[in-house]
Design a protein around this motif. Structure first.
Motif, PDB file in Angstrom:
ATOM      1  N   GLY A 205      -2.606   2.522  -3.102  1.00 24.79           N
ATOM      2  CA  GLY A 205      -1.375   2.160  -2.406  1.00 24.79           C
ATOM      3  C   GLY A 205      -1.558   0.980  -1.474  1.00 24.79           C
ATOM      4  O   GLY A 205      -0.620   0.214  -1.218  1.00 24.79           O
ATOM      5  N   TYR A 206      -2.791   0.820  -0.943  1.00 22.22           N
ATOM      6  CA  TYR A 206      -3.083  -0.260  -0.007  1.00 22.22           C
ATOM      7  C   TYR A 206      -4.441  -0.875  -0.334  1.00 22.22           C
ATOM      8  O   TYR A 206      -5.398  -0.173  -0.649  1.00 22.22           O
ATOM      9  CB  TYR A 206      -3.134   0.258   1.440  1.00 22.22           C
TER      10      TYR A 206
ATOM     11  N   ALA B 257      -6.455   3.439   2.072  1.00 23.71           N
ATOM     12  CA  ALA B 257      -6.584   2.005   1.810  1.00 23.71           C
ATOM     13  C   ALA B 257      -7.979   1.690   1.277  1.00 23.71           C
ATOM     14  O   ALA B 257      -8.980   2.176   1.801  1.00 23.71           O
ATOM     15  CB  ALA B 257      -6.315   1.207   3.074  1.00 23.71           C
TER      16      ALA B 257
ATOM     17  N   MET C 149       1.859  -1.810  -4.439  1.00 21.48           N
ATOM     18  CA  MET C 149       0.591  -1.930  -3.722  1.00 21.48           C
ATOM     19  C   MET C 149       0.764  -2.894  -2.551  1.00 21.48           C
ATOM     20  O   MET C 149       1.188  -4.036  -2.731  1.00 21.48           O
ATOM     21  CB  MET C 149      -0.495  -2.457  -4.672  1.00 21.48           C
ATOM     22  N   ASP C 150       0.454  -2.436  -1.350  1.00 23.45           N
ATOM     23  CA  ASP C 150       0.549  -3.269  -0.155  1.00 23.45           C
ATOM     24  C   ASP C 150      -0.806  -3.868   0.180  1.00 23.45           C
ATOM     25  O   ASP C 150      -1.858  -3.248  -0.043  1.00 23.45           O
ATOM     26  CB  ASP C 150       1.052  -2.455   1.038  1.00 23.45           C
ATOM     27  N   PHE C 151      -0.772  -5.066   0.756  1.00 22.00           N
ATOM     28  CA  PHE C 151      -1.981  -5.816   1.073  1.00 22.00           C
ATOM     29  C   PHE C 151      -2.098  -5.954   2.581  1.00 22.00           C
ATOM     30  O   PHE C 151      -1.257  -6.595   3.223  1.00 22.00           O
ATOM     31  CB  PHE C 151      -1.914  -7.198   0.413  1.00 22.00           C
ATOM     32  N   LEU C 152      -3.131  -5.331   3.147  1.00 24.40           N
ATOM     33  CA  LEU C 152      -3.364  -5.384   4.583  1.00 24.40           C
ATOM     34  C   LEU C 152      -4.435  -6.428   4.868  1.00 24.40           C
ATOM     35  O   LEU C 152      -5.478  -6.442   4.227  1.00 24.40           O
ATOM     36  CB  LEU C 152      -3.825  -4.017   5.104  1.00 24.40           C
TER      37      LEU C 152
ATOM     38  N   HIS D  78      -4.012   4.081   7.521  1.00 26.12           N
ATOM     39  CA  HIS D  78      -3.891   4.239   6.067  1.00 26.12           C
ATOM     40  C   HIS D  78      -5.256   4.644   5.500  1.00 26.12           C
ATOM     41  O   HIS D  78      -5.980   3.815   4.924  1.00 26.12           O
ATOM     42  CB  HIS D  78      -3.434   2.929   5.428  1.00 26.12           C
TER      43      HIS D  78
END
Length: 296
Positions: free
Chosen positions: A43-44, A22, A1-4, A19
């Motif tokens: 995923g985000y 997100a 999991m990506d963190f924006l 994304h």
């Protein structure tokens, strides 16, 4: 999991466009529960906490412009007069810690039928301002809820502002829960009198697949108040009218049986709340003396 973690609204819109899957997070009061119980694994995550304009509000001549991330605590403290129904609903949200973090934008984004803000927004008459890199649009609250935990937002849109009509008459909100705090609503109901248009609006929560209005009940009551001249003469509403209104509100429910309550109980409880709130709001309206002034 990506963190924006965008630093501006423009960066947030660009990130959401790049994304679309997100998941926005601000207070995290819904999202983190789903992640912690492994019900959701996006995923985000799109952190909106650095965007100050989402925590701003403005009170205009007719509407309140409420930033999507204005905490419930601020609504209770600063917007009780223009948004009394939403302020009452804010009092029922979870705990002080969560009220300091959570906001109306999160309720709208999750679109759970049990979201505490929805009945008040429906009753008041709100519009959701959604924005993407493609532009901005306003979605009437009646068209916002499209299914169980689904809303009218496009994949690349974010909620920026909620535009809510300032109260021109009394508003009420009630919630039934299995305890007094930190509880998901078994059912909820909101009612708003709109003397300037001589109409009444309702909102039902946690008693249908989506938050809904009791439109037949509204039409019945609006006609009864108009035919009897109640807006002008300030008389008490006859018990038979109040009962019919409550019965029609109950009939607008389409609930389920679950661990928090049966469908029959939800219908019954929503009808009771409708009857009580109509009594409270109408007595407040009569007490304000506005009926005798011709609803100026």
């Amino acid at each position: 999991m990506d963190f924006l973690r965008p630093a501006s609204w423009e960066e947030a819109l660009a990130a959401k466009a790049e994304h679309p899957t997100a998941v926005p997070i601000a207070g995290g009061t819904d999202v983190m529960v789903e992640i912690n119980f492994d019900h959701r694994r996006p995923g985000y995550l799109l952190d909106l906490n650095r965007i100050g304009e989402l925590r701003a509000w403005a009170v205009g001549d007719e509407n309140v412009e409420l930033g999507a991330c204005v905490p419930y605590t601020h609504i209770m403290e600063h917007l009780r007069t223009p948004l009394p129904g939403l302020a009452l609903a804010s009092h029922t949200v979870a705990s002080p810690q969560i009220r300091n973090r959570g906001g109306v934008g999160g309720n709208l984004g999750t679109a759970s039928p049990a979201g505490d803000a929805h009945p008040a927004l429906l009753a008041a008459g709100a519009e959701v301002e959604a924005e993407s890199v493609r532009g901005t649009r306003r979605i009437p609250i009646d068209a916002f809820y499209t299914g169980v935990k689904r809303n009218a937002l496009a994949a690349d849109e974010l909620i920026k502002t909620v535009h809510i009509k300032k109260a021109s008459g009394p508003q009420q909100y009630s919630k039934v829960g299995t305890r007094n705090a930190m509880v998901i609503a078994v059912c909820a109901f909101g009612l708003a009198l709109h003397p300037e248009t001589r109409t009444v609006r309702t909102g039902i929560g946690s008693a249908a697949p989506t938050p809904v209005r009791a439109r037949d009940a509204e039409a019945f009551l609006n006609a009864a108040l108009d035919e009897g001249g109640f807006w002008e003469n300030g008389k008490s509403i006859p018990p038979s009218v109040v009962k019919q209104f409550a019965d029609l509100v109950s009939a607008a429910c389409n609930p389920i049986d679950d661990v928090r309550g049966t469908a029959a109980y939800r219908r019954h409880a929503v009808g009771i709340m409708a009857r009580r709130q109509l009594g409270w709001t109408w007595e407040q309206y009569r007490g304000d003396g506005r009926a005798l002034e011709g609803v100026a």
